[in-house]
Write an enzyme that holds these catalytic residues in place. Structure first.
Site, PDB file in Angstrom:
ATOM      1  N   HIS A   1       0.812  -1.217   0.000  1.00  0.00           N
ATOM      2  CA  HIS A   1       0.000   0.000   0.000  1.00  0.00           C
ATOM      3  C   HIS A   1       0.847   1.270   0.000  1.00  0.00           C
ATOM      4  O   HIS A   1       0.363   2.347   0.345  1.00  0.00           O
ATOM      5  CB  HIS A   1      -1.003  -0.011   1.156  1.00  0.00           C
ATOM      6  CG  HIS A   1      -2.228  -0.799   0.805  1.00  0.00           C
ATOM      7  ND1 HIS A   1      -2.164  -2.135   0.525  1.00  0.00           N
ATOM      8  CD2 HIS A   1      -3.516  -0.440   0.642  1.00  0.00           C
ATOM      9  CE1 HIS A   1      -3.383  -2.567   0.222  1.00  0.00           C
ATOM     10  NE2 HIS A   1      -4.221  -1.556   0.282  1.00  0.00           N
TER      11      HIS A   1
ATOM     12  N   ASP B   1      -5.669   5.034   9.968  1.00  0.00           N
ATOM     13  CA  ASP B   1      -7.098   5.166   9.630  1.00  0.00           C
ATOM     14  C   ASP B   1      -7.605   3.917   8.923  1.00  0.00           C
ATOM     15  O   ASP B   1      -8.758   3.530   9.073  1.00  0.00           O
ATOM     16  CB  ASP B   1      -7.306   6.346   8.668  1.00  0.00           C
ATOM     17  CG  ASP B   1      -6.995   7.662   9.324  1.00  0.00           C
ATOM     18  OD1 ASP B   1      -6.880   7.703  10.560  1.00  0.00           O
ATOM     19  OD2 ASP B   1      -6.871   8.664   8.596  1.00  0.00           O
TER      20      ASP B   1
ATOM     21  N   GLU C   1      -9.142  14.104  14.697  1.00  0.00           N
ATOM     22  CA  GLU C   1      -8.607  14.332  13.338  1.00  0.00           C
ATOM     23  C   GLU C   1      -9.352  15.525  12.736  1.00  0.00           C
ATOM     24  O   GLU C   1     -10.175  16.157  13.395  1.00  0.00           O
ATOM     25  CB  GLU C   1      -8.785  13.093  12.455  1.00  0.00           C
ATOM     26  CG  GLU C   1      -7.841  11.959  12.796  1.00  0.00           C
ATOM     27  CD  GLU C   1      -7.597  11.000  11.624  1.00  0.00           C
ATOM     28  OE1 GLU C   1      -8.065  11.267  10.502  1.00  0.00           O
ATOM     29  OE2 GLU C   1      -6.931   9.968  11.867  1.00  0.00           O
TER      30      GLU C   1
HETATM   31  P1  FAD Z   1       4.279  -1.885   1.949  1.00  0.00           P
HETATM   32  O1  FAD Z   1       3.775  -0.803   1.088  1.00  0.00           O
HETATM   33  O2  FAD Z   1       4.227  -3.246   1.428  1.00  0.00           O
HETATM   34  O3  FAD Z   1       5.752  -1.545   2.436  1.00  0.00           O
HETATM   35  C1  FAD Z   1       6.064  -0.265   2.938  1.00  0.00           C
HETATM   36  C2  FAD Z   1       7.533  -0.165   3.319  1.00  0.00           C
HETATM   37  O4  FAD Z   1       7.801  -0.994   4.434  1.00  0.00           O
HETATM   38  C3  FAD Z   1       8.486  -0.635   2.228  1.00  0.00           C
HETATM   39  O5  FAD Z   1       9.673   0.120   2.332  1.00  0.00           O
HETATM   40  C4  FAD Z   1       8.748  -2.080   2.592  1.00  0.00           C
HETATM   41  O6  FAD Z   1       9.975  -2.553   2.081  1.00  0.00           O
HETATM   42  C5  FAD Z   1       8.750  -2.005   4.106  1.00  0.00           C
HETATM   43  N1  FAD Z   1       8.275  -3.211   4.756  1.00  0.00           N
HETATM   44  C6  FAD Z   1       7.121  -3.884   4.547  1.00  0.00           C
HETATM   45  N2  FAD Z   1       7.038  -4.918   5.397  1.00  0.00           N
HETATM   46  C7  FAD Z   1       8.165  -4.898   6.150  1.00  0.00           C
HETATM   47  C8  FAD Z   1       8.664  -5.703   7.209  1.00  0.00           C
HETATM   48  N3  FAD Z   1       7.976  -6.735   7.674  1.00  0.00           N
HETATM   49  N4  FAD Z   1       9.859  -5.380   7.733  1.00  0.00           N
HETATM   50  C9  FAD Z   1      10.565  -4.323   7.293  1.00  0.00           C
HETATM   51  N5  FAD Z   1      10.147  -3.534   6.298  1.00  0.00           N
HETATM   52  C10 FAD Z   1       8.954  -3.809   5.746  1.00  0.00           C
HETATM   53  N6  FAD Z   1      -0.363   5.521   7.155  1.00  0.00           N
HETATM   54  C11 FAD Z   1      -0.554   6.048   8.378  1.00  0.00           C
HETATM   55  O7  FAD Z   1       0.402   6.226   9.122  1.00  0.00           O
HETATM   56  N7  FAD Z   1      -1.802   6.402   8.788  1.00  0.00           N
HETATM   57  C12 FAD Z   1      -2.908   6.189   8.040  1.00  0.00           C
HETATM   58  O8  FAD Z   1      -4.013   6.503   8.462  1.00  0.00           O
HETATM   59  C13 FAD Z   1      -2.737   5.597   6.760  1.00  0.00           C
HETATM   60  N8  FAD Z   1      -3.799   5.344   5.989  1.00  0.00           N
HETATM   61  C14 FAD Z   1      -3.612   4.746   4.768  1.00  0.00           C
HETATM   62  C15 FAD Z   1      -4.729   4.480   3.982  1.00  0.00           C
HETATM   63  C16 FAD Z   1      -4.568   3.873   2.760  1.00  0.00           C
HETATM   64  C17 FAD Z   1      -5.799   3.539   1.924  1.00  0.00           C
HETATM   65  C18 FAD Z   1      -3.271   3.582   2.275  1.00  0.00           C
HETATM   66  C19 FAD Z   1      -3.087   2.983   0.925  1.00  0.00           C
HETATM   67  C20 FAD Z   1      -2.152   3.881   3.030  1.00  0.00           C
HETATM   68  C21 FAD Z   1      -2.310   4.462   4.288  1.00  0.00           C
HETATM   69  N9  FAD Z   1      -1.221   4.768   5.108  1.00  0.00           N
HETATM   70  C22 FAD Z   1      -1.416   5.303   6.346  1.00  0.00           C
HETATM   71  C23 FAD Z   1       0.157   4.559   4.643  1.00  0.00           C
HETATM   72  C24 FAD Z   1       0.678   3.214   5.091  1.00  0.00           C
HETATM   73  O9  FAD Z   1       0.905   3.195   6.477  1.00  0.00           O
HETATM   74  C25 FAD Z   1       2.024   2.904   4.433  1.00  0.00           C
HETATM   75  O10 FAD Z   1       1.948   3.045   3.058  1.00  0.00           O
HETATM   76  C26 FAD Z   1       2.468   1.500   4.793  1.00  0.00           C
HETATM   77  O11 FAD Z   1       3.819   1.363   4.465  1.00  0.00           O
HETATM   78  C27 FAD Z   1       1.680   0.490   4.019  1.00  0.00           C
HETATM   79  O12 FAD Z   1       1.800  -0.760   4.631  1.00  0.00           O
HETATM   80  P2  FAD Z   1       2.011  -2.032   3.744  1.00  0.00           P
HETATM   81  O13 FAD Z   1       1.891  -3.187   4.668  1.00  0.00           O
HETATM   82  O14 FAD Z   1       1.135  -2.049   2.555  1.00  0.00           O
HETATM   83  O15 FAD Z   1       3.537  -1.821   3.358  1.00  0.00           O
END
Ligand code: FAD
Length: 514
Positions: A91, A154, A267
């Site tokens: 994400h 969120d 918020e």
């Molecule tokens: P990915 O996108 O898969 O990875 C993100 C990063 O973390 C990359 O650098 C990856 O290499 C690294 N990573 C992933 N897993 C691990 C692991 N196990 N160990 C070490 N590194 C790792 N953020 C907020 O803070 N607050 C919010 O309210 C919020 N709302 C969101 C709503 C939506 C609809 C979306 C799309 C994003 C939102 N985000 C929010 C952002 C979100 O927290 C970050 O984009 C987060 O990184 C996404 O998590 P993911 O599991 O999809 O990680």
């Protein structure tokens, strides 16, 4: 492949010679317990929620656990130029979990590896996998133990490792700090392939480096998360302001008050002062039956208005009049436009899953899968009025096709030892421009406008940082980290001397560490 409309993208990863990895030989040599996908089956790892980049990996590894991850990292370090990136739920917006021609480790395959409740000196904690989705952590903790983590995002279809690599913020962070302030222990497979347990007192450099560490110190395979008793119910309330200074004064008043003397969630967002169904008045009511009465808006209302969003926790057994009284007591201190208030009562779990309901609707309307050129910033309280005047009231006054969040956070609830870069002031604002391009400006216009906003912040000398940062130059990263730059690079080098954990962000390549 770079998607054509973005010219300032991953030039260096695109142009690089790819490593000479033979995937079947790698997986045979390391005796992988999980599985390896190649070819078309890696498509999921070549894109993310942002939809701005397409970067093809060599293979997608679905590890069975930490042992597999360790063996993959050790094997990768023996192959010249091979990179490894952890993928949570993909994400990210700017390809942060991708690697060109490298190995993507799909952490979702480890979801079930850890789920254990601990009682340590009377306080409850849950050990969960780095690849677990927060929504599953929530529902399992509440249904089995009546407990829940204290600090959220969120939207909860994000992994534990993904948000801990950034910060994890939402409307509870003013009280408990971000998610990275609410974990006490991590298990990490470092860039050397070592499986290491760390905490504030055990390998603290690795612990604090990884929290907000952008996935650069190793792969988080387990996290120990603080829990608290889960409330049954939430009263979710929105009130509207015409004046920015009144909105910020009330928001800051609420986040500065002690526990028990404020709401449990604070918020806010900016919306257009018109009837546009996405950007305007219809975006505000929580209770669509009662709608939004624009006739109440004072004549002074400008092109944009402000909505403060708060929530109050309670138990089913609480007497309704005591809940009404407590909420009324808090609301009477606020200066919103009388009559422009909307509220609903819902279960705590439904409240925390509110964005999932919006996701279901957006998927049904076909807008969820369109590109999302989102911009997230932390901006100092001292600059937020300027930001409102220039960005909200001028640059994006016609809306962006999605929510424009703004709410205050308290720096003292964050730990300076983590890797996150923050503005200097005690109160700073999260500003998030959450663009859905199918309902607003095009991708090109959105990307250009994001760039214009960031360049304006730099030119005006604002005290700000990008949240979920992504830069294409070493200068960008150095400016971002400021005084913390040396610490970040030295820490990274000590846990990842080969610098192989490279999520498409060129600053993290080996060459920059030498
Ligand atoms: P990915 O996108 O898969 O990875 C993100 C990063 O973390 C990359 O650098 C990856 O290499 C690294 N990573 C992933 N897993 C691990 C692991 N196990 N160990 C070490 N590194 C790792 N953020 C907020 O803070 N607050 C919010 O309210 C919020 N709302 C969101 C709503 C939506 C609809 C979306 C799309 C994003 C939102 N985000 C929010 C952002 C979100 O927290 C970050 O984009 C987060 O990184 C996404 O998590 P993911 O599991 O999809 O990680």
């Amino acid at each position: 492949m770079r998607i054509a409309y973005l010219d300032r993208t991953v030039h260096e990863t695109d142009g690089e010679p790819k490593p000479n990895g033979d995937v079947s030989a790698i997986s045979k040599s390391i005796d992988l317990q999980g599985s390896v996908e190649t070819g078309d089956k890696t498509t999921i790892a070549s894109k993310d929620f942002g939809g701005l980049y397409s970067i093809k990996p060599l293979a997608l590894i679905k590890p069975a656990g930490s042992g597999d991850i360790s063996r993959v990292i050790k094997a990768a370090s023996r192959i010249p130029r091979m990179t490894v990136a952890a993928r949570g739920n993909g994400h990210s917006i700017n390809g942060q979990a991708m690697t060109n021609g490298g190995l993507v480790i799909d952490m979702r395959s480890t979801e079930e590896n850890h789920f254990r409740l601990l009682n340590i000196n009377g306080s409850f904690f849950i050990d969960v996998s780095g690849g677990a989705l927060w929504e599953n952590v929530l529902t399992r903790c509440v249904s089995r133990f009546g407990l829940a983590p204290r600090s959220w995002t969120d939207y909860l279809s994000l992994t534990v490792g993904g948000t801990l690599s950034n910060a994890g913020v939402s409307g509870q962070a003013f009280r408990y700090g971000p998610q990275i302030s609410n974990v006490t222990e991590l298990e990490i497979v470092t860039g050397k392939g070592d499986i290491t347990v760390c905490s504030e007192t055990r390998n603290p450099e690795l612990f604090f480096g990884s929290l907000g560490g952008l996935g650069q110190f190793g792969i988080i395979t387990r996290a120990r998360v603080k829990l608290q008793p889960a409330p049954d119910m939430v009263r979710w309330i929105r009130v509207v302001y015409t004046e920015f200074d009144e909105f910020t004064r009330d928001a800051e008043f609420l986040v500065s008050r002690d526990d028990g003397e404020s709401f449990d969630y604070v918020e806010g967002f900016v919306f257009c002062n018109n009837d546009d169904p996405v950007n305007g008045w219809p975006a505000v009511p929580l209770d669509p039956v009662h709608g939004f009465n624009p006739g109440i808006i004072p004549q002074t209302g400008a092109s944009v208005l402000y909505c403060l969003e708060v929530a109050f926790h309670y138990q089913k057994g609480d007497h309704p009049s005591s809940v009404d009284k407590a909420v009324a007591g808090l609301l009477k201190r606020l200066r919103f436009v009388e009559g422009l208030k909307s509220q609903v009562d819902l279960s705590y779990v439904e409240f925390l899953l509110r964005v999932k309901r919006a996701e279901e609707q957006a998927k049904a309307n076909g807008i969820w899968d369109a590109p999302h050129p989102w911009l997230n910033l932390f901006i100092s309280k001292s600059n937020i009025v300027d930001f409102d005047q220039t960005v909200f009231k001028k640059m994006v006054k016609d809306g962006i096709g999605g929510p424009m969040l703004i709410y205050p956070l308290m720096r003292s609830k964050w730990d300076n030892r983590t890797s996150v870069a923050l503005p200097d002031s005690e109160i700073f604002y999260l500003v998030a421009l959450l663009r859905f391009v199918s309902r607003g400006p095009s991708v090109e216009e959105s990307v250009a406008q994001n760039r214009e906003i960031v360049e304006w912040c730099i030119k005006e000398g604002l005290d700000f940082k990008l949240y979920l940062p992504h830069y294409q130059s070493k200068e960008g990263w150095k400016r971002h980290f400021g005084d913390q730059w040396t610490r970040f690079v030295e820490r990274k080098a000590s846990f990842d001397p080969m610098a192989i954990l490279a999520p498409g962000q060129n600053i993290f390549k080996r060459t920059h560490l030498s």
